[in-house]
Design an enzyme around this catalytic site. Sequence first.
Site, PDB file in Angstrom:
ATOM      1  N   LYS A   1       1.297  -1.147  -0.031  1.00 44.33           N
ATOM      2  CA  LYS A   1      -0.272  -0.210  -0.427  1.00 44.33           C
ATOM      3  C   LYS A   1       0.603   1.449  -0.040  1.00 44.33           C
ATOM      4  O   LYS A   1       0.676   2.196  -0.578  1.00 44.33           O
ATOM      5  CB  LYS A   1      -0.730  -0.146   1.141  1.00 44.33           C
ATOM      6  CG  LYS A   1      -1.406   1.327   1.496  1.00 44.33           C
ATOM      7  CD  LYS A   1      -2.258   1.375   3.042  1.00 44.33           C
ATOM      8  CE  LYS A   1      -2.625   3.003   3.660  1.00 44.33           C
ATOM      9  NZ  LYS A   1      -1.590   3.896   3.730  1.00 44.33           N
ATOM     10  N   ASN A   2       1.982   0.927   1.006  1.00 45.02           N
ATOM     11  CA  ASN A   2       2.785   2.304   1.356  1.00 45.02           C
ATOM     12  C   ASN A   2       3.653   2.662  -0.150  1.00 45.02           C
ATOM     13  O   ASN A   2       4.028   3.679  -0.680  1.00 45.02           O
ATOM     14  CB  ASN A   2       3.306   2.464   2.297  1.00 45.02           C
ATOM     15  CG  ASN A   2       2.734   2.428   3.422  1.00 45.02           C
ATOM     16  OD1 ASN A   2       1.002   2.724   3.288  1.00 45.02           O
ATOM     17  ND2 ASN A   2       3.022   2.636   4.515  1.00 45.02           N
TER      18      ASN A   2
ATOM     19  N   CYS B   1      -5.931   8.202   8.812  1.00 48.67           N
ATOM     20  CA  CYS B   1      -6.035   7.393  10.406  1.00 48.67           C
ATOM     21  C   CYS B   1      -5.595   8.948  11.069  1.00 48.67           C
ATOM     22  O   CYS B   1      -4.905   9.780  11.211  1.00 48.67           O
ATOM     23  CB  CYS B   1      -4.554   6.499  10.349  1.00 48.67           C
ATOM     24  SG  CYS B   1      -5.700   4.990   9.299  1.00 48.67           S
TER      25      CYS B   1
ATOM     26  N   ARG C   1       0.053  14.585  13.151  1.00 48.70           N
ATOM     27  CA  ARG C   1       0.275  14.241  11.709  1.00 48.70           C
ATOM     28  C   ARG C   1       0.522  15.914  10.812  1.00 48.70           C
ATOM     29  O   ARG C   1      -0.006  16.295   9.518  1.00 48.70           O
ATOM     30  CB  ARG C   1      -0.742  13.479  10.711  1.00 48.70           C
ATOM     31  CG  ARG C   1      -0.750  12.382  11.421  1.00 48.70           C
ATOM     32  CD  ARG C   1      -1.791  11.033  10.610  1.00 48.70           C
ATOM     33  NE  ARG C   1      -0.220  10.235   9.961  1.00 48.70           N
ATOM     34  CZ  ARG C   1      -0.792   9.337   8.848  1.00 48.70           C
ATOM     35  NH1 ARG C   1      -2.055   8.850   8.927  1.00 48.70           N
ATOM     36  NH2 ARG C   1       0.805   8.559   7.979  1.00 48.70           N
TER      37      ARG C   1
ATOM     38  N   ASP D   1       3.848   1.050  11.742  1.00 48.42           N
ATOM     39  CA  ASP D   1       2.756   0.143  11.605  1.00 48.42           C
ATOM     40  C   ASP D   1       2.454  -1.185  11.589  1.00 48.42           C
ATOM     41  O   ASP D   1       1.767  -1.829  11.483  1.00 48.42           O
ATOM     42  CB  ASP D   1       3.113   0.466  10.115  1.00 48.42           C
ATOM     43  CG  ASP D   1       2.160   1.757   9.325  1.00 48.42           C
ATOM     44  OD1 ASP D   1       2.349   2.896  10.252  1.00 48.42           O
ATOM     45  OD2 ASP D   1       2.698   2.050   8.480  1.00 48.42           O
TER      46      ASP D   1
ATOM     47  N   ARG E   1      -9.354  -0.063   3.876  1.00 49.07           N
ATOM     48  CA  ARG E   1      -7.989   0.513   4.000  1.00 49.07           C
ATOM     49  C   ARG E   1      -7.287   0.179   2.791  1.00 49.07           C
ATOM     50  O   ARG E   1      -5.893   0.311   2.148  1.00 49.07           O
ATOM     51  CB  ARG E   1      -7.828   2.204   4.118  1.00 49.07           C
ATOM     52  CG  ARG E   1      -8.645   3.117   4.735  1.00 49.07           C
ATOM     53  CD  ARG E   1      -8.670   4.498   5.119  1.00 49.07           C
ATOM     54  NE  ARG E   1      -7.345   4.537   4.927  1.00 49.07           N
ATOM     55  CZ  ARG E   1      -6.387   5.298   6.345  1.00 49.07           C
ATOM     56  NH1 ARG E   1      -7.336   5.864   7.334  1.00 49.07           N
ATOM     57  NH2 ARG E   1      -5.036   5.771   5.737  1.00 49.07           N
TER      58      ARG E   1
HETATM   59  C1  UD1 Z   1       3.895   6.878   6.176  1.00 46.12           C
HETATM   60  C2  UD1 Z   1       2.978   5.987   5.897  1.00 46.12           C
HETATM   61  C3  UD1 Z   1       2.780   5.724   7.628  1.00 46.12           C
HETATM   62  C4  UD1 Z   1       3.795   5.477   8.065  1.00 46.12           C
HETATM   63  C5  UD1 Z   1       4.438   6.242   8.587  1.00 46.12           C
HETATM   64  C6  UD1 Z   1       6.383   5.972   9.188  1.00 46.12           C
HETATM   65  C7  UD1 Z   1       2.205   5.735   3.344  1.00 46.12           C
HETATM   66  C8  UD1 Z   1       1.009   6.437   3.194  1.00 46.12           C
HETATM   67  N1  UD1 Z   1       1.989   7.061   5.527  1.00 46.12           N
HETATM   68  O1  UD1 Z   1       3.302   8.386   6.344  1.00 46.12           O
HETATM   69  O2  UD1 Z   1       1.908   4.055   7.235  1.00 46.12           O
HETATM   70  O3  UD1 Z   1       3.396   4.928   9.332  1.00 46.12           O
HETATM   71  O4  UD1 Z   1       5.057   6.691   7.125  1.00 46.12           O
HETATM   72  O5  UD1 Z   1       6.823   4.655   8.812  1.00 46.12           O
HETATM   73  O6  UD1 Z   1       3.650   5.597   3.099  1.00 46.12           O
HETATM   74  N2  UD1 Z   1       5.672  15.066  10.515  1.00 46.12           N
HETATM   75  C9  UD1 Z   1       5.787  16.171  11.125  1.00 46.12           C
HETATM   76  N3  UD1 Z   1       5.559  16.412   9.769  1.00 46.12           N
HETATM   77  C10 UD1 Z   1       5.583  17.151   8.862  1.00 46.12           C
HETATM   78  C11 UD1 Z   1       5.453  15.370   8.361  1.00 46.12           C
HETATM   79  C12 UD1 Z   1       5.905  14.259   9.652  1.00 46.12           C
HETATM   80  O7  UD1 Z   1       6.203  16.348  12.362  1.00 46.12           O
HETATM   81  O8  UD1 Z   1       6.006  16.914   7.691  1.00 46.12           O
HETATM   82  C13 UD1 Z   1       5.794  13.569  11.991  1.00 46.12           C
HETATM   83  C14 UD1 Z   1       4.819  12.675  11.632  1.00 46.12           C
HETATM   84  O9  UD1 Z   1       3.600  13.732  12.474  1.00 46.12           O
HETATM   85  C15 UD1 Z   1       5.136  11.514  12.087  1.00 46.12           C
HETATM   86  C16 UD1 Z   1       6.615  11.000  11.949  1.00 46.12           C
HETATM   87  O10 UD1 Z   1       6.600  12.670  11.231  1.00 46.12           O
HETATM   88  O11 UD1 Z   1       4.919  11.980  14.011  1.00 46.12           O
HETATM   89  C17 UD1 Z   1       6.460  11.028  10.621  1.00 46.12           C
HETATM   90  O12 UD1 Z   1       5.825  10.937   9.893  1.00 46.12           O
HETATM   91  P1  UD1 Z   1       6.415  10.130   8.231  1.00 46.12           P
HETATM   92  O13 UD1 Z   1       7.593   9.886   7.998  1.00 46.12           O
HETATM   93  O14 UD1 Z   1       5.967  12.021   7.060  1.00 46.12           O
HETATM   94  O15 UD1 Z   1       4.910   9.486   7.668  1.00 46.12           O
HETATM   95  P2  UD1 Z   1       4.185   9.665   6.521  1.00 46.12           P
HETATM   96  O16 UD1 Z   1       4.618   9.231   5.671  1.00 46.12           O
HETATM   97  O17 UD1 Z   1       2.787  10.455   6.257  1.00 46.12           O
END
Ligand code: UD1
Length: 420
Positions: A22-23, A117, A122, A307, A401
């Site tokens: 998925k990711n 989610c 986020r 995850d 999802r």
């Molecule tokens: C992706 C995955 C999700 C997985 C996560 C971490 C997808 C669609 N989703 O989510 O399933 O759990 O990686 O492996 O691929 N953060 C900030 N600011 C930002 C971006 C992130 O503070 O601009 C924080 C987030 O709130 C979180 C952490 O960084 O606490 C990790 O987020 P991130 O690595 O960006 O995860 P996603 O890309 O949202």
Amino acid sequence: MSSIIVHGGHPITGEMKIQGSKNAALPILAASILIHGITVIKHCPKITDVFCMIEILKQLGCQISWEENSTLIIDSSSIEKVRLSLEEAGKMRSSITLLGALLGRKREAFIPYPGGCSIGKRPIDIHLTVLKELGIEIEQTEKGVYAKKTKAPSGKVMLSFPSVGATQNAVLASIYSDSQVILKNCAIEPEVTELCYFLNQAGAKIEGIGSKTLIIHGVSRLQEVTYEIRGDRIAAGTYLAAAVMTRGSLTVKKIDPKELSSVLELYQKMGNFVKVYQDAIFLDASKRKYLEALNVTTEPYPGFPTDMQSQVMSLMTIANGKSEIIENVFEDRFKTAAELNKMGAEITIEENPKRALIQGVKQLSKAEVIAPDLRGGAALVIAALQAEGETKIENAFYIERGYEDIVGTLRDLGGIVVLR
Ligand code: UD1
């Protein structure tokens, strides 16, 4: 709204081929709009997040159709729009990667704030900071983000945290350029690596794939491409957890065991037999005496994945002794605990540091529970497979999802599971 009903007590046993990731699929679908023509994506998971991304791409002007064997054909010859609707984008977090993709293709984009989610705040600050540092103009309104590319992205940019989505967005925005971009402190999750391989197969020039520093030499055009998505490491880890929970024995095929090392190590330490092959994993939990209690901390890759945290919490509910989980990635990812407690688990959540303490019990019992998010929902299904009696898991849409036909898959492996 549908629920998943599980009649517990039946071991998950047999052999399965895992769905596409998925990711990896979601950012690759977004990336297809960089290609002025056809992208063929094989082994694409048939899950609602993918259906949702397809709807968004159609709105932007792509022609999309499924062929047999989970093959998706995307024709991005003409992309007309640069604005996403709130309705579609609000449903999923990964709509944010369309920001980088649209900037690449159309030089501008408007993205309503993403949904997904409810596992924490986020925010998208890292995405926006990186794009700004690459030279993209960003304007934030109450409703979303408007971004414009007025010059070629260039220079050396350091991410403040290795965010998966922000790394993907920065890569996507940097592909079309007559300059060079160096991204430092990148996420090295397999889903970032896979996006880069996909782009390189289409003619991009990304160096350092798999490392924390990515060097992107700009190109002027990507070509049509056929790409096969790798197996979903989290789905594989989830089904293996179901086998652990029920003392089953399971072979998962079409998966690279290296991507699941930290999870497999944990299953082994808990007392299960694990054997890995080049593209398969065999786990046998049927001969184990008891499930060992353990401590685990979630971290960016190659650390233990956030995850898989909820699914492992389910396993710990029946371990012999006290386990502890520290969640370092998403601050609000312990909602599953309250639902597991309804099934007789003994979990307490402590603040400062935020951690879950899990006192193992012998047996879980039936209850009516609510999936709090995608992985939490899967964790409840795993718990219900062990519980005595019939458990109802509401909000099955969360689970759909990310898991392709979870009900049919578990049923084929000996579980008594229905969707109602
Ligand atoms: C992706 C995955 C999700 C997985 C996560 C971490 C997808 C669609 N989703 O989510 O399933 O759990 O990686 O492996 O691929 N953060 C900030 N600011 C930002 C971006 C992130 O503070 O601009 C924080 C987030 O709130 C979180 C952490 O960084 O606490 C990790 O987020 P991130 O690595 O960006 O995860 P996603 O890309 O949202």
